[in-house]
Scaffold this motif. Structure first.
Motif, PDB file in Angstrom:
ATOM      1  N   LYS A 132       0.733  -1.166  -0.063  1.00 27.24           N
ATOM      2  CA  LYS A 132      -0.012  -0.069   0.195  1.00 27.24           C
ATOM      3  C   LYS A 132       1.032   1.264  -0.038  1.00 27.24           C
ATOM      4  O   LYS A 132       0.583   2.135  -0.626  1.00 27.24           O
ATOM      5  CB  LYS A 132      -0.901   0.040   1.311  1.00 27.24           C
ATOM      6  CG  LYS A 132      -1.983  -1.026   1.088  1.00 27.24           C
ATOM      7  CD  LYS A 132      -2.843  -1.103   2.385  1.00 27.24           C
ATOM      8  CE  LYS A 132      -4.046  -2.325   2.588  1.00 27.24           C
ATOM      9  NZ  LYS A 132      -4.599  -2.193   3.632  1.00 27.24           N
ATOM     10  N   LYS A 133       2.051   0.984   0.713  1.00 27.21           N
ATOM     11  CA  LYS A 133       2.906   2.362   0.778  1.00 27.21           C
ATOM     12  C   LYS A 133       3.641   2.512  -0.707  1.00 27.21           C
ATOM     13  O   LYS A 133       3.823   3.501  -1.038  1.00 27.21           O
ATOM     14  CB  LYS A 133       3.945   2.262   1.912  1.00 27.21           C
ATOM     15  CG  LYS A 133       3.283   2.112   3.391  1.00 27.21           C
ATOM     16  CD  LYS A 133       4.342   2.021   4.542  1.00 27.21           C
ATOM     17  CE  LYS A 133       3.666   1.897   5.828  1.00 27.21           C
ATOM     18  NZ  LYS A 133       4.785   1.518   6.777  1.00 27.21           N
ATOM     19  N   ARG A 136       1.357   4.180  -2.827  1.00 22.35           N
ATOM     20  CA  ARG A 136       1.085   5.610  -2.603  1.00 22.35           C
ATOM     21  C   ARG A 136       2.359   6.233  -3.359  1.00 22.35           C
ATOM     22  O   ARG A 136       2.160   7.317  -3.978  1.00 22.35           O
ATOM     23  CB  ARG A 136       1.378   5.786  -1.098  1.00 22.35           C
ATOM     24  CG  ARG A 136       1.230   7.286  -0.847  1.00 22.35           C
ATOM     25  CD  ARG A 136       1.414   7.595   0.671  1.00 22.35           C
ATOM     26  NE  ARG A 136       1.277   9.065   1.047  1.00 22.35           N
ATOM     27  CZ  ARG A 136       1.553   9.635   2.161  1.00 22.35           C
ATOM     28  NH1 ARG A 136       1.947   8.575   3.246  1.00 22.35           N
ATOM     29  NH2 ARG A 136       1.656  10.864   2.267  1.00 22.35           N
TER      30      ARG A 136
END
Length: 234
Positions: A132-133, A136
């Motif tokens: 998820k990071k 981003r």
């Protein structure tokens, strides 16, 4: 020069970490007499800011967890040291330095045992959170396979800024030293990494992770290839 005196765009780039600075200065002290050490360190610093002068500006700066100790920018600093001090250093030394930066977090987790279902799922969740990071910031293109309790964890990177940097600056020879500590990290949590390629010597960096007593690891023995990469037979 002091770190805060180095001229680079701090809105998008970060300075190498303090542990990285200590590693580099320690090796400079090992290889050079006292009267040369400051000059060599300054050359490494200038090489670092030179490398950043035309480097990507979209990697998230201090907000991106990949830019911390042992991460993307520390790898650039180690490659700066390698460039300046190539006549006295070697890949084994670079691998040792990256290990000293990358592995302390794993050394604090020796209680983790990836042979046990609870810890295997916990480690999987950590990788899923990392994806998820990555999504981003768009720096490491990461995909994670769905969790299956009776199979190893699998995820892969199809883009890696460190490999991209090494390719751009003709430093691919250094990449085994920066990639190999991944194996040592897994070993510290009673796991085995099975990897057949990386973004620097293939089209992706594949991570298959199982417990260190898992038959899967035995079926894919590790070897060191001619470039110095730790790899596994497919």
């Amino acid at each position: 020069m002091k770190g805060n005196e180095l001229q680079f765009d701090r809105t998008c780039h970060v300075l190498y970490s303090k542990p990285c600075k200590r590693q580099i200065q320690g090796k400079i002290a090992l290889h050079y007499p006292p009267e040369q050490r400051e000059e060599i360190w300054e050359r490494v610093q200038r090489q670092y800011i030179g490398y950043l002068s035309d480097w990507r500006t979209d990697l998230g700066g201090t907000k991106n967890f990949h830019n911390g100790v042992g991460g993307t920018y520390d790898c650039i600093a180690l490659m700066s040291y390698y460039t300046v001090c190539k006549t006295v250093t070697c890949l084994a030394e670079i691998e040792e330095m990256e290990g000293e930066l990358f592995l302390p977090a794993f050394r604090k987790m020796t209680f983790v045992d990836c042979n046990k279902p609870f810890w295997k799922r916990t480690i999987y969740q950590a990788f899923a959170s990392s994806k998820k990071k990555c999504d981003r910031w768009g720096d490491y293109q990461m995909s994670v396979a769905p969790y299956e309790k009776d199979k190893p964890i699998y995820y892969e990177f199809t883009a890696c800024p460190v490999a991209e940097f090494a390719k751009r600056h003709d430093l691919l020879e250094v990449m085994p030293a920066l990639c190999n500590p991944d194996y040592a990290g897994m070993e510290l949590i009673h796991a085995r990494l099975v990897r057949t390629m990386t973004c620097s010597n293939g089209c992706k960096c594949d991570y298959t992770i199982c417990g260190d007593r898992d038959e899967y690891a035995k079926a894919h023995p590790e070897y060191i290839d001619e470039a110095g990469y730790r790899r596994n037979k497919a």
